[in-house]
Structures are given as C-alpha cells and as structure tokens.
Enzyme design. Structure first.
Site, PDB file in Angstrom:
ATOM      1  N   GLN A 250      72.856  40.433  -1.991  1.00  0.00           N
ATOM      2  CA  GLN A 250      74.027  39.660  -2.427  1.00  0.00           C
ATOM      3  C   GLN A 250      74.096  39.621  -3.957  1.00  0.00           C
ATOM      4  OE1 GLN A 250      75.698  35.920  -0.583  1.00  0.00           O
ATOM      5  NE2 GLN A 250      74.362  34.988  -2.081  1.00  0.00           N
TER       6      GLN A 250
ATOM      7  N   HIS B 190      68.173  25.600  -3.458  1.00  0.00           N
ATOM      8  CA  HIS B 190      69.398  25.336  -4.226  1.00  0.00           C
ATOM      9  C   HIS B 190      69.073  24.501  -5.476  1.00  0.00           C
ATOM     10  CE1 HIS B 190      71.151  25.603   0.023  1.00  0.00           C
ATOM     11  NE2 HIS B 190      71.783  26.553  -0.610  1.00  0.00           N
TER      12      HIS B 190
ATOM     13  N   SER C  76      69.185  27.115   4.626  1.00  0.00           N
ATOM     14  CA  SER C  76      69.905  26.083   5.384  1.00  0.00           C
ATOM     15  C   SER C  76      69.780  26.338   6.883  1.00  0.00           C
ATOM     16  CB  SER C  76      71.382  26.085   4.992  1.00  0.00           C
ATOM     17  OG  SER C  76      71.498  26.002   3.590  1.00  0.00           O
ATOM     18  N   ARG C  77      69.637  27.609   7.258  1.00  0.00           N
ATOM     19  CA  ARG C  77      69.562  27.946   8.685  1.00  0.00           C
ATOM     20  C   ARG C  77      68.227  27.531   9.311  1.00  0.00           C
ATOM     21  NH1 ARG C  77      72.704  32.160   6.596  1.00  0.00           N
ATOM     22  NH2 ARG C  77      74.661  32.541   7.691  1.00  0.00           N
TER      23      ARG C  77
HETATM   24  P1  AMP Z   1      73.776  29.491   0.331  1.00  0.00           P
HETATM   25  O1  AMP Z   1      74.064  28.023   0.355  1.00  0.00           O
HETATM   26  O2  AMP Z   1      72.846  29.941   1.413  1.00  0.00           O
HETATM   27  O3  AMP Z   1      75.014  30.330   0.207  1.00  0.00           O
HETATM   28  O4  AMP Z   1      72.955  29.766  -1.006  1.00  0.00           O
HETATM   29  C1  AMP Z   1      73.484  29.412  -2.259  1.00  0.00           C
HETATM   30  C2  AMP Z   1      72.620  30.023  -3.331  1.00  0.00           C
HETATM   31  O5  AMP Z   1      71.281  29.528  -3.206  1.00  0.00           O
HETATM   32  C3  AMP Z   1      72.522  31.553  -3.228  1.00  0.00           C
HETATM   33  O6  AMP Z   1      72.537  32.110  -4.535  1.00  0.00           O
HETATM   34  C4  AMP Z   1      71.188  31.758  -2.564  1.00  0.00           C
HETATM   35  O7  AMP Z   1      70.589  33.005  -2.870  1.00  0.00           O
HETATM   36  C5  AMP Z   1      70.388  30.607  -3.163  1.00  0.00           C
HETATM   37  N1  AMP Z   1      69.239  30.307  -2.313  1.00  0.00           N
HETATM   38  C6  AMP Z   1      69.254  30.044  -0.983  1.00  0.00           C
HETATM   39  N2  AMP Z   1      67.992  29.859  -0.531  1.00  0.00           N
HETATM   40  C7  AMP Z   1      67.166  30.015  -1.596  1.00  0.00           C
HETATM   41  C8  AMP Z   1      65.757  29.945  -1.781  1.00  0.00           C
HETATM   42  N3  AMP Z   1      64.924  29.691  -0.773  1.00  0.00           N
HETATM   43  N4  AMP Z   1      65.268  30.159  -3.020  1.00  0.00           N
HETATM   44  C9  AMP Z   1      66.095  30.429  -4.057  1.00  0.00           C
HETATM   45  N5  AMP Z   1      67.445  30.497  -3.958  1.00  0.00           N
HETATM   46  C10 AMP Z   1      67.964  30.293  -2.746  1.00  0.00           C
END
Ligand code: AMP
Length: 281
Positions: free
Chosen positions: A154, A36, A187-188
C-alpha cells in the site's frame, strides 16, 4: 481536538491556517490501536499540527462481508485521539468523500502493483485505496503523510499515486507495531477467535524463519517449507512470497545483495492477516 465532518468546512479551516504551520496526516479506518498511535505520535513529533481521518472506505473492500464486519469503535477512537493530542479529526461520511457516488470513479495506472500480491488477490483494492487517499489528500492538504510498513505494498502504491498526480506531500513510512507475541497489530485482530488469536503469531514466526540463515541461491524450498508450516498451523495461505523490496517483483533465486522482503497474507477462519519482513535490513 476539532472534529470536522464536511470537506467544505475543512477547506475553510485550512484557509485560515497560519502560513508556515506544517501539517501531518494519518488516514485510518478507525478501530484504532497502538500501530495507529505510533503514526500519530511520529506526526506530532515531526509536524506542527496532526490530522487523523477515520473513514471505512467502501471502494477498497473487494469482499462485501469484510466491509460489513469491519469493526467500528468510534467513541473509543475519539477518546484515544484526544489522549494522544491529535489536533484535527476528519470524520466524513461516504457522501463527503464521494459526492458523485462510487459508480464512475477515477482509475489509476498502478502498473504491476495491481497484479502482484495484494493486487492479484484483491482485485480493485488498490484502486479503491488510491481513490480514497487521493480525495483525502485533496481535502486535508498535509505536508507529510504517515503510513505503516505493515501495509508495505500500500505504501508503494501511494508513493506511485503521489508521483502520478504530482501531489505536494512527503510520504513517511513507519515501522510495524507488534503485540508482545509478534503478531502485527491490526483492527481485524479483534475478530479472531481465541484459538485463532493464539495461532496468529505463527505468521510472523514463519517470516522470521525465512530470514534466519538466509543465503544467496534458490529460495523455493524455503518458501515451500514456510507455506507448509502455515497450512499445518491452520492458516489458509493466500500468498507467501519473497520479492524485490524496490518493486515487489518475485525473486526465486537471490544474488546475496539485492534488497528483498518476504510478504504474506493468510486467513485464520474468516479473518485475513497480512504481514511482511525486510530480509536484508
Ligand atoms: P488502517 O486503519 O488499517 O487503514 O491503517 C491506517 C494506517 O495505519 C495505515 O497506514 C496502516 O499501514 C497503519 N497501520 C496499521 N497497522 C499498523 C501497525 N501494526 N503498525 C504500524 N502501522 C500500522
């Protein structure tokens, strides 16, 4: 950092914004990590003001247990956002996002995206993603939206949403940030048991093995070997597929030049991990 919880207050805030100021937006579900932060840093480099949102969107969880167990680390998140220099945190509750409730929300024509890969395995997931991102964009009105390639499908869905609804925003897709052992940050990951955490990087190893020595011709035996390697390591495989990068249609025989991407989703215990790798970059 300004924290805004109400959509109406956000609208008033934007009404006061200086013309010519560019806004970047990074929507998240919190439990923030370096993936993030990479999106936020990019927004800070490329726009004048950076907005982050934290909202765990109930309508995109097809599995109620996944929703109820989604990690919430709000105090740490706020600290990280302040250290990163984020300008505005939008922190709505569910009523701010869905004032009319969630029973009869808009549905979107996502074509094959709703049937392939994540669309097939998680019915309704991308509809929920569109509902929340559409609403968040209508409140925050950014110039640039930053999303992560880790969730490659996504990104394609959101590109389609932007087109369908003629939303005046530019989508920037940022590279996947990984742990030192290759596991894509998520996050998981914090819900993995210690044993499963040590197995988890095999997902990325298997994707890399698909890339090594890739030649034109049939792909099925490589994919079968990949699925077997995952199962042997203890994963329950949802899918491991090679698809055209442009539209995610499965490819069984490669012509040697069409851009292709390998995508995987697999469970370790109750935790579902996804990852992907561009095979032709
Ligand atoms: P989330 O909180 O999982 O909904 O992710 C929020 C944003 O962060 C989304 O655009 C995800 O694709 C991006 N994101 C999550 N994990 C990663 C990662 N490891 N590298 C780059 N972007 C990420």
């Amino acid at each position: 950092m300004i924290i805004i919880r109400e959509a109406e207050r956000f609208r008033r805030f934007l009404g006061e914004k200086a013309t010519g100021t560019s806004f970047g937006f990074v929507p998240t579900m919190g439990a923030l990590h370096a993936g993030h932060l990479a999106l936020l840093h990019r927004s800070k480099r490329e726009t004048d003001k950076t907005i982050c949102s934290i909202f765990v969107n109930p309508t995109q969880f097809n599995d109620p247990a996944d929703f109820s167990k989604y990690p919430i680390t709000l105090e740490d998140d706020i600290r990280m956002l302040e250290m990163t220099g984020v300008d505005i945190l939008f922190l709505p509750d569910v009523h701010e996002i869905y004032p009319e409730g969630t029973a009869s929300l808009e549905t979107y024509d996502l074509g094959r995206m709703d049937q392939l890969l994540e669309g097939r395995q998680r019915p309704g997931h991308f509809q929920g993603v569109c509902q929340v991102v559409h609403r968040l964009l209508s409140v925050t009105r950014p110039d640039v939206l930053f999303m992560g390639r880790k969730d490659f499908q996504q990104c394609m869905v959101i590109r389609r949403l932007i087109h369908l609804k003629s939303i005046p925003v530019r989508l920037e897709i940022c590279d996947t940030v990984r742990e030192a052992d290759g596991l894509a940050m998520s996050s998981r990951n914090m819900r993995l048991s210690p044993d499963d955490r040590s197995t988890a990087p095999i997902l990325y190893d298997v994707l890399n093995r698909l890339k090594r020595g890739l030649d034109a011709g049939p792909l099925e035996s490589r994919l079968r070997a990949g699925r077997e390697a995952l199962a042997a390591a203890g994963f329950r495989v949802d899918y491991l597929e090679i698809c055209r990068t442009t539209d995610l249609e499965p490819v069984t025989e490669w012509d040697g030049h069409t851009p292709i991407t390998a995508l995987a989703a697999a469970f370790l215990g109750e935790v579902r991990l996804i990852d992907n790798i561009d095979l032709t970059a």
